[in-house]
Write a protein that holds these residues in place. Structure first.
Motif, short mmCIF file in Angstrom:
data_model
loop_
_atom_site.label_atom_id
_atom_site.label_comp_id
_atom_site.label_asym_id
_atom_site.label_seq_id
_atom_site.Cartn_x
_atom_site.Cartn_y
_atom_site.Cartn_z
N GLU A 242 -10.77 -3.65 -8.52
CA GLU A 242 -11.91 -2.75 -8.73
C GLU A 242 -11.46 -1.35 -9.14
O GLU A 242 -12.05 -0.73 -10.01
CB GLU A 242 -12.75 -2.66 -7.46
N ASP A 243 -10.42 -0.84 -8.47
CA ASP A 243 -9.97 0.52 -8.73
C ASP A 243 -9.25 0.60 -10.09
O ASP A 243 -8.23 -0.07 -10.29
CB ASP A 243 -9.03 0.95 -7.59
N GLY A 244 -9.79 1.41 -11.00
CA GLY A 244 -9.26 1.50 -12.36
C GLY A 244 -7.79 1.92 -12.40
O GLY A 244 -7.01 1.37 -13.18
N LYS A 245 -7.42 2.90 -11.55
CA LYS A 245 -6.04 3.40 -11.60
C LYS A 245 -5.05 2.36 -11.07
O LYS A 245 -3.96 2.19 -11.61
CB LYS A 245 -5.93 4.70 -10.80
N VAL A 246 -5.45 1.66 -10.00
CA VAL A 246 -4.58 0.59 -9.46
C VAL A 246 -4.42 -0.49 -10.52
O VAL A 246 -3.33 -1.05 -10.71
CB VAL A 246 -5.19 0.00 -8.16
N ARG A 247 -5.52 -0.75 -11.22
CA ARG A 247 -5.49 -1.79 -12.27
C ARG A 247 -4.50 -1.41 -13.37
O ARG A 247 -3.68 -2.24 -13.78
CB ARG A 247 -6.91 -1.92 -12.84
N LEU B 167 5.04 3.22 -7.65
CA LEU B 167 4.98 4.42 -6.79
C LEU B 167 5.02 5.68 -7.66
O LEU B 167 4.22 6.62 -7.44
CB LEU B 167 6.17 4.40 -5.83
N ILE B 168 5.93 5.70 -8.64
CA ILE B 168 6.03 6.87 -9.51
C ILE B 168 4.71 7.08 -10.27
O ILE B 168 4.18 8.19 -10.32
CB ILE B 168 7.22 6.71 -10.51
N LEU B 169 4.17 5.99 -10.80
CA LEU B 169 2.92 6.11 -11.57
C LEU B 169 1.77 6.59 -10.70
O LEU B 169 0.97 7.43 -11.10
CB LEU B 169 2.56 4.75 -12.19
N ARG B 170 1.70 6.03 -9.45
CA ARG B 170 0.59 6.39 -8.55
C ARG B 170 0.72 7.80 -7.99
O ARG B 170 -0.24 8.36 -7.49
CB ARG B 170 0.49 5.36 -7.41
N LYS B 171 1.93 8.34 -8.03
CA LYS B 171 2.11 9.70 -7.52
C LYS B 171 1.98 10.73 -8.65
O LYS B 171 1.92 11.92 -8.41
CB LYS B 171 3.52 9.86 -6.89
N VAL C 265 11.17 -7.14 -8.76
CA VAL C 265 10.12 -6.73 -7.83
C VAL C 265 10.35 -5.27 -7.39
O VAL C 265 9.41 -4.45 -7.38
CB VAL C 265 10.09 -7.67 -6.60
N VAL C 266 11.59 -4.96 -7.03
CA VAL C 266 11.90 -3.59 -6.55
C VAL C 266 11.61 -2.56 -7.65
O VAL C 266 10.97 -1.53 -7.40
CB VAL C 266 13.39 -3.51 -6.09
N ILE C 267 12.03 -2.85 -8.87
CA ILE C 267 11.78 -1.91 -9.99
C ILE C 267 10.26 -1.76 -10.21
O ILE C 267 9.76 -0.66 -10.44
CB ILE C 267 12.46 -2.41 -11.29
N ALA C 268 9.54 -2.88 -10.11
CA ALA C 268 8.08 -2.83 -10.29
C ALA C 268 7.46 -1.93 -9.23
O ALA C 268 6.59 -1.10 -9.54
CB ALA C 268 7.50 -4.23 -10.22
N LEU C 269 7.91 -2.07 -7.98
CA LEU C 269 7.34 -1.27 -6.89
C LEU C 269 7.67 0.21 -7.06
O LEU C 269 6.79 1.08 -6.88
CB LEU C 269 7.84 -1.78 -5.54
N ILE C 270 8.92 0.51 -7.39
CA ILE C 270 9.30 1.92 -7.56
C ILE C 270 8.52 2.53 -8.73
O ILE C 270 8.00 3.64 -8.63
CB ILE C 270 10.84 2.05 -7.78
N SER C 271 8.39 1.75 -9.81
CA SER C 271 7.63 2.25 -10.97
C SER C 271 6.18 2.50 -10.59
O SER C 271 5.59 3.51 -10.99
CB SER C 271 7.67 1.24 -12.12
N SER D 100 0.83 -1.21 0.00
CA SER D 100 0.00 0.00 0.00
C SER D 100 0.87 1.26 0.00
O SER D 100 0.44 2.31 -0.47
CB SER D 100 -0.97 -0.01 1.17
N ARG D 101 2.10 1.14 0.52
CA ARG D 101 3.00 2.30 0.49
C ARG D 101 3.39 2.66 -0.94
O ARG D 101 3.84 3.76 -1.21
CB ARG D 101 4.28 2.00 1.28
N PHE D 102 3.25 1.70 -1.83
CA PHE D 102 3.60 1.95 -3.24
C PHE D 102 2.35 2.17 -4.10
O PHE D 102 2.40 2.13 -5.31
CB PHE D 102 4.42 0.78 -3.79
N GLY D 103 1.21 2.38 -3.43
CA GLY D 103 -0.03 2.67 -4.16
C GLY D 103 -0.68 1.45 -4.76
O GLY D 103 -1.61 1.56 -5.56
N LEU D 104 -0.18 0.25 -4.37
CA LEU D 104 -0.83 -0.97 -4.87
C LEU D 104 -1.57 -1.64 -3.70
O LEU D 104 -1.47 -1.18 -2.57
CB LEU D 104 0.22 -1.93 -5.43
N ASN D 105 -2.27 -2.72 -3.99
CA ASN D 105 -2.90 -3.45 -2.88
C ASN D 105 -2.75 -4.95 -3.08
O ASN D 105 -2.12 -5.39 -4.04
CB ASN D 105 -4.37 -3.03 -2.71
#
Lengths: 99, 562
Positions: B328-333, B384-388, B376-382, B298-303
C-alpha cells in the motif's frame, strides 16, 4: 521425556561427529552448514526437554528426517557422506506424531 | 472471482476450468487478473480471477484493479471466495460486495481444513441471511465443484444490501459469523504444534536457515549428476555438429548448441530449486518465514509485504516486481522494487554452478548459499539507505497465516513446471538469439577470434574491469548477459574460454558477485519502468552497476590477502 533425552544426546553426538568430519579429523567431507543443521536439531530437542513440550521433539525429528533424506540423496548423487544420514532413525517417530 | 488473499481463488479457477494457473499457499500470488474459460452444460463461461483484497477501504493497486473491474466491466456474476477457516474476517469484503448489486454466489472454500479444526458453518442459514446461494468447496481436493457448477448455471442471486460505515459492517460481520459458525474443541492441530517451534524466538531463525541450506544442497548437490549428464550430451552434440565443414555447421555447433546447450544443461538445478521453493510455498511454511523476519525487515524500512516480493525474486525478478503492487505504501513499494534485482534470480544460478563447480568443488553449496545471502544483505542495506534518504517514511503490515498443508502433487508439479518452462522458453528465444549473435561477432570479420568484433568490444571495455583482472572474454560475457543473465554462461561456452586458466578462485568469486549485483536484465528493467517509471529504472541500472563494481573490487582486494 526419556525419548527427548535420547534424541538430544544422539543428535549432539552426530553434531560433534559432523564437526570433526568437517575439520578433517575423522572421515572427512563434512560441512560446517551440516553441523549447523544438526546443531539446530539438537538445540530444538534440548528446548523440548527443558520446557517439557512434545512439539519441539516433533519439529526436531521432522527436520532431522527431512535432512537425512536429503543427505542420502546427496550421498547417492555425489558420494559425499554426512552424519546427517543417521538422523533417519527419527523418521518413524516424526511420521507417527504427524499422523 | 473476488476474495481475500490466499483463500484459494486460483485453485478454484483451475478446478472450474481445468486450467494450469500457478497457485500458492501464500498471500498475494495473484497481482493481475487472470482469465480462464470453462464450458458447463454446453454454456461458455469466462472466469476472471481478481487479485486478493481484504476490503475496498485502502489504496493499494490490487484493490484498485478489483474495484475498477467490478464497476467498469460489470461482470454477470461475482463468485465471492471465502476462507471457511476465518469466516468473520472474510465477511467484511462479502458485505461490501453486496453494495455493487451484482448477482453473487458465496463459495466457502477450504471447508475440509475448517472441518479438521472443528469449525462447522451453517451454509443454509448464511444463504438466507445474505440472500445468495452459498456453496461449500475444497478447491485443492476438487470437492463441491459440481454443486458450484450447478449454482453457476442458475446465475446466482443479487444479495441483500448491507451498506454502512466500516464500523457497522465489522459489527454486522461479527453478528453473522456468530449465528452461522460453530466451533468444537479438537485436539491440538498441527499448526499449533509446528508454529510453536517454527516461530520460536530463539529457534525460528536457525530453523529457517537450516531449511534454506537444505534448499541449496538439493539444488546443487542432488541435481549434480543430471546436470553433468546433460552437459556431456550437449558437449558431444556441439562437437559433432561443428566437425562438419561450412559456416552453417559451425554456427549450429559452436553457436546454437554450445550456447543454448550450456544453459539448458542447468535445467536440473533450476527445476530442483523451483520444486523446493514450491514445496515451501504450498506447505504454508513460507508465510511463517515472512512473519519471522518482518520485525527484522522493519529496521530496514521494509515490511512483510516486501519480503513476499523479495522471496519471489529468488525465482524471477519480473513477477517479483509485479508483486510489489500489493504494497500500500508508495515509498515502500518503490524501495522494494529498486532492491529486488539484488535478490539472486534463477537465471544467475547457472553462472554460480559453473564457477563454483570449477573453483570451489568441495564447497559449492556453501559458495552458492553465501551469494544468495550477500544478495539479501546488499538489498537490505540498499533499502535502508533509500528509506533514510530518497524514500523516507514509516511502514506497517498485517498478514494472515495460512494453514499448513500437505501439498497437492498436481499443484506442486504445475508450479514447478510453469516456472521451469519459463526458463526453457528463454533458452529457445533470447539465449538462442544471443548465442547466434555471439557466434557471429566472435567469427567475423576475419575468421579469427583475436580480430573479431567480439574481441574489439571486449578489449575496448576490458580496462574498466582491469582492477579485477578479468579477461576481455569474461567482460564480453557480462555485456551480453545484459539481455538475460544465463547468456553469460552461453557466451563463455561459445567463446570456448577455459575459465580455470584465466582467473583465480578469488577473482571467480568477485565475478560471481558482479553477476549477482550488476544491472538487472532487460525484462526486469522493463518491469521496473512499467511499475515505477523511467527515472527510477535509470536509477536502478546505475545504482546496481555502482554497487556491483564496488563490491567486486572489494572482494578482489580482500581475496589478495589470502
Amino acid at each position: 521425556m526419556v525419548l527427548a533425552v535420547v534424541f538430544t544426546v544422539y543428535f549432539l553426538l552426530l553434531t560433534v561427529f559432523e564437526m570433526l568430519s568437517s575439520m578433517n579429523f575423522w572421515i572427512g567431507g563434512g560441512s560446517p552448514m551440516n553441523v549447523f543443521v544438526l546443531g539446530t536439531v539438537t538445540a530444538t530437542c534440548l528446548k523440548g526437554l527443558v520446557v517439557k513440550k512434545d512439539s519441539y521433539l516433533v519439529a526436531a525429528t521432522l527436520i532431522a528426517s527431512s535432512f537425512s533424506i536429503l543427505m542420502i540423496l546427496t550421498y547417492l548423487a555425489t558420494g559425499d557422506f554426512s552424519f546427517g544420514i543417521l538422523g533417519v532413525v527419527a523418521t518413524p517417530y516424526a511420521i507417527k506424531k504427524l499422523k | 472471482m473476488v476474495g481475500n488473499p490466499n483463500v484459494g481463488k486460483t485453485s478454484l479457477l483451475n478446478a472450474l476450468t481445468g486450467g494450469n494457473f500457478s497457485v500458492g499457499n501464500f498471500p498475494g500470488v495473484t497481482v493481475e487478473k487472470k482469465e480462464g474459460v470453462a464450458t458447463i452444460n454446453g454454456k461458455k463461461f469466462i472466469f476472471v480471477d481478481l487479485p486478493g483484497i481484504y476490503s475496498f477501504e485502502t489504496e493499494s493497486l490490487d484493490e484498485k484493479v478489483t474495484r475498477d473491474y467490478l464497476i467498469k466491466e460489470k461482470p454477470d456474476m461475482v463468485l465471492n471466495i471465502v476462507n471457511a477457516l476465518n469466516l468473520e474476517r472474510n465477511l467484511y469484503l462479502t458485505l461490501q460486495l453486496t453494495e455493487f448489486e451484482i448477482p453473487m454466489i458465496v463459495v466457502l472454500n477450504m471447508i475440509d481444513e475448517a472441518e479438521k479444526e472443528g469449525i462447522s458453518i451453517d451454509a443454509k442459514k448464511l444463504s438466507k441471511i445474505l440472500g445468495t446461494p452459498v456453496v461449500k468447496t475444497s478447491a485443492v481436493r476438487e470437492q463441491g465443484i459440481d454443486e458450484l457448477k450447478r449454482e453457476i448455471l442458475k446465475g446466482g442471486r443479487i444479495p441483500k444490501s448491507f451498506s454502512g460505515s466500516l464500523e457497522e459492517i465489522v459489527r454486522m460481520a461479527e453478528n453473522i459469523a456468530k449465528e452461522v459458525v460453530k466451533v468444537e474443541k479438537v485436539d491440538r492441530v498441527i499448526e499449533e504444534v509446528l508454529d510453536e517451534v517454527f516461530m520460536d524466538t530463539h529457534l525460528g531463525i536457525p530453523i529457517f536457515l537450516s531449511i534454506m541450506w537444505m534448499m541449496f544442497v538439493f539444488t546443487y548437490s542432488v541435481a549434480e549428476p543430471f546436470t553433468e549428464l546433460l552437459g556431456s550430451l550437449f558437449d558431444f552434440l556441439a562437437t559433432y555438429i561443428a566437425s562438419f565443414d561450412g559456416w552453417l555447421f559451425s554456427m549450429l555447433g559452436d553457436g546454437v548448441v554450445a550456447g543454448v546447450g550450456s544453459v539448458l544443461s542447468f535445467i536440473p538445478n533450476i527445476a530442483f530449486l523451483f520444486l523446493f521453493l514450491s514445496l515451501l510455498e504450498l506447505s504454508g511454511y513460507m508465510p511463517r518465514a515472512v512473519f519471522l523476519v518482518d520485525g527484522f525487515m522493519s529496521r530496514f524500512g521494509l515490511n512483510g509485504r516486501s519480503v513476499i516480493s523479495l522471496i519471489m525474486g529468488f525465482g524471477c525478478n519480473v513477477p517479483a516486481i509485479l508483486a510489489t503492487r500489493s504494497i500500500e505504501d508508495g515509498k515502500v513499494r518503490i524501495a522494494t522494487t529498486l532492491v529486488n534485482p539484488f535478490m539472486s534470480c534463477s537465471a544467475r544460478l547457472p553462472i554460480y554452478v559453473l564457477f563454483a563447480g570449477m573453483f570451489f568443488p568441495e564447497n559449492g553449496s556453501v559458495v552458492i548459499m553465501s551469494l544468495y545471502l550477500i544478495g539479501v544483505v546488499i538489498a537490505l542495506i540498499s533499502a535502508l539507505i533509500l528509506r533514510k534518504t530518497l524514500l523516507e517514511g514509516e511502514s506497517e503490515f498485517i498478514m494472515e497465516l495460512p494453514p499448513y498443508m500437505l501439498p497437492n502433487p498436481k499443484e506442486l508439479w504445475l508450479m514447478t513446471w510453469v516456472r521451469t518452462k519459463h526458463f526453457i522458453e528463454k533458452a529457445g528465444t533470447v539465449i538462442l538469439g544471443m548465442s547466434i549473435v555471439v557466434w557471429y561477432i566472435t567469427n567475423y570479420p576475419g575468421g579469427s577470434i583475436e580480430t573479431s568484433y567480439a574481441a574489439m568490444l571486449g578489449k575496448a571495455l576490458q580496462p574498466v574491469f582491469s582492477p579485477m583482472g578479468w579477461s576481455w572474454e569474461l567482460v564480453l560475457a557480462l555485456i551480453t548477459g545484459f539481455a538475460a543473465k544465463e547468456v553469460v554462461v552461453a557466451t563463455i561456452s561459445v567463446l570456448n574460454v577455459d575459465v580455470a586458466s584465466v582467473m583465480t578462485p578469488h577473482q571467480a568469486f568477485a565475478y560471481m558477485l558482479f553477476t549477482l549485483l550488476y544491472m538487472p536484465c532487460v525484462a526486469t528493467i522493463a518491469a521496473i519502468r512499467a511499475e515505477i517509471g523511467t527515472r527510477w529504472a535509470v536509477f536502478a541500472v546505475s545504482f546496481s552497476f555502482l554497487v556491483a563494481y564496488v563490491i567486486s573490487l572489494i572482494a578482489t582486494g580482500v581475496g589478495l590477502w589470502f
